[in-house]
Design an enzyme around this catalytic site. Structure first.
Site, short mmCIF file in Angstrom:
data_model
loop_
_atom_site.label_atom_id
_atom_site.label_comp_id
_atom_site.label_asym_id
_atom_site.label_seq_id
_atom_site.Cartn_x
_atom_site.Cartn_y
_atom_site.Cartn_z
N PRO A 158 44.09 34.53 41.85
CA PRO A 158 43.56 35.79 41.33
C PRO A 158 43.70 36.91 42.36
CG PRO A 158 41.75 34.35 41.93
CD PRO A 158 43.02 33.58 42.17
N CYS A 159 44.89 37.43 42.51
CA CYS A 159 45.12 38.44 43.53
C CYS A 159 44.29 39.69 43.25
CB CYS A 159 46.61 38.79 43.59
SG CYS A 159 47.54 38.23 42.20
N HIS A 160 43.87 39.87 42.01
CA HIS A 160 43.11 41.09 41.69
C HIS A 160 41.68 41.00 42.24
CE1 HIS A 160 42.26 38.33 38.32
NE2 HIS A 160 41.05 38.83 38.40
#
Length: 91
Positions: A52-54
């Site tokens: 989940p890079c966000h």
DNA sequence: TAGTTGACCGGAA
DNA sequence: ATTCCGGCCAACT
């Protein structure tokens, strides 16, 4: 062989929903406190949903300072999409 | 193969 | 308060 890249991905993968971790923290957990940039590069090149890079935001970015300028970049829909996702998950 | 760039961070001027 | 510098490691040219 658990390289920096793998570690970073592993750490980011462990971030719970509704929570955000700074690049520095991730880098620290990965083994190199000053390698925050590399974390961004790795995440950027990694398109897996497991990561989940966000949920990864720059240092100093808190739930209050959540703005398009503070959320950092995003390889999917730009900072706007990232901000949206964060707000949606944080709620 | 080597050089340059890059989703950042923290300290210093 | 703002602006500049060095550092770390991976990906790109």
């Amino acid at each position: 062989m658990l390289t920096f890249t793998h570690k970073v991905l592993n750490v980011v993968r462990k971030i719970p929903v509704g929570k955000t971790m700074t690049y520095g923290e991730v880098a620290k957990r990965a083994g190199s406190p000053s390698a925050a940039r590399v974390v961004g590069i790795i995440i950027k090149n990694n398109f897996l949903l497991d990561v989940p890079c966000h949920r990864v935001v720059p240092a100093g970015t808190t739930g209050k300072n959540l703005t398009v300028k503070n959320v950092g970049q995003y390889n999917r829909g730009g900072s706007e999409a990232k901000l949206k996702l964060l707000l949606a998950e944080k709620a």
